[in-house]
Design a protein around this motif. Structure first.
Motif, PDB file in Angstrom:
ATOM      1  N   LEU A  20       0.839  -1.195   0.000  1.00  0.00           N
ATOM      2  CA  LEU A  20       0.000   0.000   0.000  1.00  0.00           C
ATOM      3  C   LEU A  20       0.878   1.251   0.000  1.00  0.00           C
ATOM      4  O   LEU A  20       0.611   2.211  -0.728  1.00  0.00           O
ATOM      5  CB  LEU A  20      -0.910  -0.017   1.235  1.00  0.00           C
ATOM      6  N   GLY A 302      -8.091   1.074  -3.893  1.00  0.00           N
ATOM      7  CA  GLY A 302      -7.189   0.115  -3.267  1.00  0.00           C
ATOM      8  C   GLY A 302      -7.217   0.261  -1.758  1.00  0.00           C
ATOM      9  O   GLY A 302      -7.269  -0.741  -1.025  1.00  0.00           O
ATOM     10  N   GLY A 305     -10.494  -1.096  -0.433  1.00  0.00           N
ATOM     11  CA  GLY A 305     -10.511  -2.549  -0.450  1.00  0.00           C
ATOM     12  C   GLY A 305      -9.707  -3.144   0.693  1.00  0.00           C
ATOM     13  O   GLY A 305     -10.179  -4.011   1.433  1.00  0.00           O
ATOM     14  N   LEU A 306      -8.484  -2.640   0.860  1.00  0.00           N
ATOM     15  CA  LEU A 306      -7.597  -3.177   1.885  1.00  0.00           C
ATOM     16  C   LEU A 306      -8.144  -2.903   3.282  1.00  0.00           C
ATOM     17  O   LEU A 306      -8.136  -3.790   4.153  1.00  0.00           O
ATOM     18  CB  LEU A 306      -6.220  -2.542   1.712  1.00  0.00           C
ATOM     19  N   PHE A 309     -10.935  -5.170   4.137  1.00  0.00           N
ATOM     20  CA  PHE A 309     -10.430  -6.484   4.518  1.00  0.00           C
ATOM     21  C   PHE A 309      -9.981  -6.507   5.962  1.00  0.00           C
ATOM     22  O   PHE A 309     -10.318  -7.396   6.730  1.00  0.00           O
ATOM     23  CB  PHE A 309      -9.235  -6.848   3.646  1.00  0.00           C
TER      24      PHE A 309
ATOM     25  N   LEU B  19     -15.155  -6.394  -4.472  1.00  0.00           N
ATOM     26  CA  LEU B  19     -13.694  -6.464  -4.519  1.00  0.00           C
ATOM     27  C   LEU B  19     -13.223  -7.016  -5.862  1.00  0.00           C
ATOM     28  O   LEU B  19     -12.280  -6.503  -6.474  1.00  0.00           O
ATOM     29  CB  LEU B  19     -13.195  -7.367  -3.397  1.00  0.00           C
ATOM     30  N   LEU B  22     -13.532  -4.475  -8.426  1.00  0.00           N
ATOM     31  CA  LEU B  22     -12.492  -3.466  -8.255  1.00  0.00           C
ATOM     32  C   LEU B  22     -11.184  -3.899  -8.903  1.00  0.00           C
ATOM     33  O   LEU B  22     -10.528  -3.135  -9.606  1.00  0.00           O
ATOM     34  CB  LEU B  22     -12.265  -3.315  -6.747  1.00  0.00           C
ATOM     35  N   ASN B 325      -1.590  -2.332  -6.668  1.00  0.00           N
ATOM     36  CA  ASN B 325      -2.898  -2.321  -6.034  1.00  0.00           C
ATOM     37  C   ASN B 325      -3.482  -3.739  -5.960  1.00  0.00           C
ATOM     38  O   ASN B 325      -3.946  -4.198  -4.923  1.00  0.00           O
ATOM     39  CB  ASN B 325      -3.789  -1.411  -6.890  1.00  0.00           C
ATOM     40  N   ALA B 328      -1.669  -6.119  -3.548  1.00  0.00           N
ATOM     41  CA  ALA B 328      -2.065  -5.885  -2.155  1.00  0.00           C
ATOM     42  C   ALA B 328      -3.438  -6.489  -1.873  1.00  0.00           C
ATOM     43  O   ALA B 328      -3.629  -7.172  -0.861  1.00  0.00           O
ATOM     44  CB  ALA B 328      -2.062  -4.397  -1.859  1.00  0.00           C
ATOM     45  N   LEU B 329      -4.364  -6.275  -2.784  1.00  0.00           N
ATOM     46  CA  LEU B 329      -5.722  -6.785  -2.565  1.00  0.00           C
ATOM     47  C   LEU B 329      -5.767  -8.309  -2.578  1.00  0.00           C
ATOM     48  O   LEU B 329      -6.410  -8.934  -1.736  1.00  0.00           O
ATOM     49  CB  LEU B 329      -6.668  -6.230  -3.637  1.00  0.00           C
ATOM     50  N   ALA B 332      -4.250  -9.705   0.645  1.00  0.00           N
ATOM     51  CA  ALA B 332      -5.185  -9.626   1.770  1.00  0.00           C
ATOM     52  C   ALA B 332      -6.261 -10.688   1.622  1.00  0.00           C
ATOM     53  O   ALA B 332      -6.627 -11.372   2.571  1.00  0.00           O
ATOM     54  CB  ALA B 332      -5.795  -8.234   1.821  1.00  0.00           C
ATOM     55  N   ARG B 336      -6.695 -14.120   3.989  1.00  0.00           N
ATOM     56  CA  ARG B 336      -7.876 -14.200   4.817  1.00  0.00           C
ATOM     57  C   ARG B 336      -8.476 -15.603   4.756  1.00  0.00           C
ATOM     58  O   ARG B 336      -9.236 -15.989   5.623  1.00  0.00           O
ATOM     59  CB  ARG B 336      -8.907 -13.189   4.319  1.00  0.00           C
TER      60      ARG B 336
END
Lengths: 409, 436
Positions: A20, A302, A305-306, A309, B19, B22, B325, B328-329, B332, B336
């Motif tokens: 990020l 972004g 979204g993060l 989460f 998400l 996105l 971007n 990173a998404l 995560a 998870r």
């Protein structure tokens, strides 16, 4: 706000946090440079020309059969145009400021000089300064009796019999300052080829036709020569701004009536000339604005979204904190501070990157150095975007009820 | 197994539609912007004459005096040839084919009622031009070397102009009035125009220019017709004529079929320069003489505007931000699902299986992003075609670019999924299972 718990949480998501930060840094760096480039273009587009832009229209004609006497032809045309109602003044011009195709000459201060001192745009004509509405700073404009037909001048130059011609010129202040810094230019002589020309007037400004380079865009001179009709010459008409379209139409009609065997190759207001010259700069500025918007949106999404989460992942922890007495505001602040921290690290890295990108652009694309003033622009944009983006998820986190802590998975 | 992974990936993606949307949007925009600019650059640097370009060369010699100083932004005076040099190369006939040329704008006066006179752009050249460049004719043909020598009043037109002039393309033998003179029409070509017009002098719009007439350049010299390219002189005589040996205005192209021929021609240019230097005409070292291949010449001319290059960098920067971007998404998202991964691992899945499963999920995002990227790129190219730049009309995607876009999208998203998938497959199952 205590930073330690935030840092220890981030340490458990090191890779994600760094990604990020990297994204924010890249966006910040590109935005800084893009804003600078937009500003650079806009400044270039505002280039003054020194002429009365909103009062001028241009007509260009091409003859089907060349006139035997191009000078008589041009004089007739000028007389015809002068008769058109609404016309305040008219001149035959060989080029227009920001017109694109240009006529230039190498200027020397001493005929023996090997290299010319500078290159200047050469405007030919007598009535030109008055029609364009140039502001005279010193000396005088060219006199009607000094203006001679081009072939008379060229013949005199070819034979060396320069007594018949008046070697005088009016130059711009920018050119005068460049040639004789701090001194009075009036009465001084410049050499156009082998011919010495005396400066009799200095005008505030007159931009060149090919004003691509800001540094030399205002080196222009007016020489007393009447070019006659030709497909590269055009008639420049001065009128009242509100009459421009009507006068343009009436003048074209009058010229066609005077001789129908001609093709009108150009009929436009000066504003159109200017618009066309900066067309590419305008579209580049537009593209840059679009790129900035797209970058900020992607970065913001972004972050959303993060953050979403992380909020979902920490639902239980948040519940526990709430059960232990943390207020909604505490939870909200936690996520806001976390984002501020990440954004700040990203922005610091982004500044370094912005500088590096600017160095690259300076090296390859002749862009000037990025002024320090642009660094805060990127920083503020990213801080704002970050805070706005995190607000939604953070509010959702704050809404987690304490009872979550008591539920098992 | 892959089918099962695709099924699982689709399910997982559907679970977080926002998400997923996105990520697809991010990769789509990034790919779309990049491919728009890559396509523009691709069409601008493409081979203008496929199949022939490898045999085409342009010789350059340096006739400038030692003290000649190049005007900063001005054209290079030694880019073109003087008339005496062009004539020398032409008559030496050292190449398989050779032609000298220069551009011109002339007023065309139709005989037909109702058609107004109009200006046409064209080329003054010599006989080999048509055979060397493979100009396709509809009727008739080019002129001969004898016509060149005699300064014959002949002209070749393109189909469009011939139709406009005579109402039919089959007009060979008829008279065309161009400028102040009459010419006999000997051939009609198709509307042929290489993009860029590589053989024309660099005046900034070779992507949109096309030649509509062709005249022998000996005629242009004899009748002193107007020339539209750069004319640079350094002689004392300011009003230099076309025959002057101190004014450059002609372009020259040769066809050389073998490497030996190329080497021989290069040597010939140096020898010629040395000979001229011996005669006192040239002052600079003969080794300045150069022979550019067609693509080499285009690279030297650097026709791609700096703005286009900047836009490409901008688009690639944007794609990179989009990719970071997504990494990173995805990271995560995958992490998870540690619980799910652990269960699968405990049930016997290998690390490799987990890696492939998440790789498939990233690739699926890539395919969707690529499809969106294609749409975005088409939109981008459409907007470029609306721009006033002279290359605008060329901004079209061909099949290879289309495929490239999809490949790039999948590649980018797989690359973006690499780190997250690797991290996911290294999740220690025991720890996670205990926590559950």
């Amino acid at each position: 706000m205590e930073l330690r718990p935030i840092l220890s949480t981030l340490r458990r998501h090191k890779t994600t946090a760094w990604l990020l930060i990297l994204e924010i840094a890249l966006t910040c760096a590109i935005v800084c440079n893009a804003v600078f480039m937009i500003n650079h273009r806009l400044q270039h587009m505002e280039m003054p020309t020194g002429i009365d832009e909103h009062a001028l229209v241009q007509i260009q004609l091409a003859e089907v059969t060349p006139s035997p006497d191009i000078y008589a032809r041009a004089r007739e045309d000028l007389a015809v145009i002068r008769q058109v109602p609404g016309v305040l003044d008219v001149a035959l011009v060989n080029q227009l400021p920001l017109g694109g195709s240009s006529s230039n000459a190498s200027i020397k201060l001493d005929p023996e000089q090997r290299q010319p001192t500078l290159s200047a745009g050469t405007y030919f004509g007598g009535n030109l300064a008055q029609t364009m509405g140039l502001r005279l700073l010193a000396g005088r404009h060219l006199q009607p009796d000094e203006v001679l037909d081009a072939d008379v001048v060229l013949k005199a130059l070819a034979t060396g019999d320069t007594k018949v011609i008046a070697p005088v010129t009016v130059i711009t202040q920018a050119m005068a300052q460049r040639l004789w810094p701090g001194a009075d230019a009036l009465g001084k002589t410049i050499y156009v080829g082998p011919v010495g020309v005396r400066v009799v007037g200095v005008v505030a400004d007159l931009a060149r036709a090919n004003a691509y380079d800001d540094a030399t865009a205002h080196y222009s001179m007016i020489l007393p020569m009447f070019m006659g009709a030709g497909k590269d010459q055009s008639y420049l008409i001065r009128t009242r701004p509100q009459d421009r379209q009507a006068v343009l139409k009436a003048a074209v009609a009058a010229l066609k009536k005077a001789d129908p065997r001609r093709v009108v190759t150009e009929q436009r207001t000066y504003d159109e000339v200017r618009d066309k010259f900066f067309e590419n700069d305008r579209s580049m500025a537009g593209i840059l604005v679009g790129a900035i918007a797209a970058l900020l949106i992607v970065t913001a999404l972004g972050i959303v979204g993060l953050a979403s989460f992380w909020v979902a992942q920490r639902r239980r922890t948040i519940g526990v904190r709430r059960a232990l007495g943390a207020t909604r505001r505490n939870i909200l602040n936690y996520f806001q501070t976390e984002n501020l921290l990440l954004a700040t690290i990203g922005i610091v890295l982004g500044m370094v990157l912005a500088y590096a990108i600017n160095l690259f652009l300076m090296l390859h694309y002749e862009l000037p150095r990025l002024p320090a003033i642009y660094f805060p622009v990127g920083a503020i944009a990213l801080w704002l975007i970050g805070q706005l983006a995190v607000l939604g998820p953070a509010l959702r986190a704050a809404a987690v009820p304490p009872v979550v802590a008591t539920r098992s998975v | 197994m892959v089918g099962y992974y695709i099924h699982m990936a689709a399910r997982s993606l559907r679970r977080n539609p926002v998400l997923t949307g996105l990520m697809v949007l991010a990769i789509g925009l990034g790919i779309g912007a990049s491919m728009t600019m890559v396509t523009v650059l691709h069409v601008m640097t493409d081979d203008p004459l496929p199949g022939r370009s490898a045999q085409l060369y342009t010789p350059h010699i340096d006739p400038l005096p030692l003290d000649y100083k190049q005007d900063g932004g001005g054209p290079d005076a030694s880019d073109n040839l003087t008339w005496p040099d062009a004539m020398a190369l032409l008559t030496a006939r050292r190449a398989t084919r050779q032609a000298a040329m220069a551009g011109g704008n002339l007023l065309l006066r139709p005989d037909r009622a109702g058609v107004r006179p109009f200006y046409v752009a064209g080329r003054y050249t010599s006989a080999d031009f048509f055979t060397m460049f493979g100009v396709p004719f509809v009727h008739g043909g080019g002129w001969s070397a004898a016509d060149d020598a005699a300064g014959a009043q002949v002209v070749v037109l393109t189909e469009t102009v011939a139709r406009k002039l005579f109402g039919t393309a089959d007009a060979v033998g008829r008279t065309v009035r161009l400028g102040e003179h009459d010419y006999r029409l000997v051939g009609v070509t198709t509307d042929w125009a290489p993009k860029p017009l590589f053989y024309a002098d660099n005046v900034g719009n070779q992507y949109s220019d096309a030649d509509q007439f062709f005249l022998p350049f000996s005629v242009a010299v004899n009748q002193d017709l107007q020339v539209s390219g750069n004319q640079s002189g350094w002689g004392k005589d300011e009003s230099a004529s076309k025959r002057s040996d101190t004014t450059t205005w002609l372009q020259f192209w040769v066809q050389l079929d073998t490497p030996a021929q190329v080497a021989a021609y290069r040597q010939y240019l140096v020898d010629y320069s040395a000979q001229q230097k011996g005669l006192g005409r040239f002052q600079r070292p003969p080794a300045n003489a150069k022979l550019y291949s067609l693509m080499g010449w285009l690279a030297h001319e650097n026709l791609v505007p700096t703005d286009v290059r900047l836009q490409l960098w901008l688009a690639l920067g944007f794609l990179f931000v989009c990719m970071v971007n997504i990494v990173a998404l995805l990271l995560a998202k995958f992490l998870r699902r540690s619980g799910e991964i652990s269960v699968r691992r405990a049930l016997g899945a290998r690390r490799r299986d987990i890696f492939v499963q998440f790789g498939v999920e990233s690739a699926l995002i890539g395919v969707a992003g690529g499809a969106l990227g294609l749409a975005v790129a088409q939109l981008g190219l459409w907007s470029i075609r609306q721009r006033p730049d002279d290359y605008a009309r060329l901004a079209q995607m061909d099949a290879s670019m289309l495929l490239g876009t999809l490949m790039l999208a999948v590649l980018a998203s797989m690359l973006a999924g690499l780190l997250p998938a690797w991290r996911a497959c290294r999740v220690p199952p025991a720890l996670q299972l205990k926590a559950m």
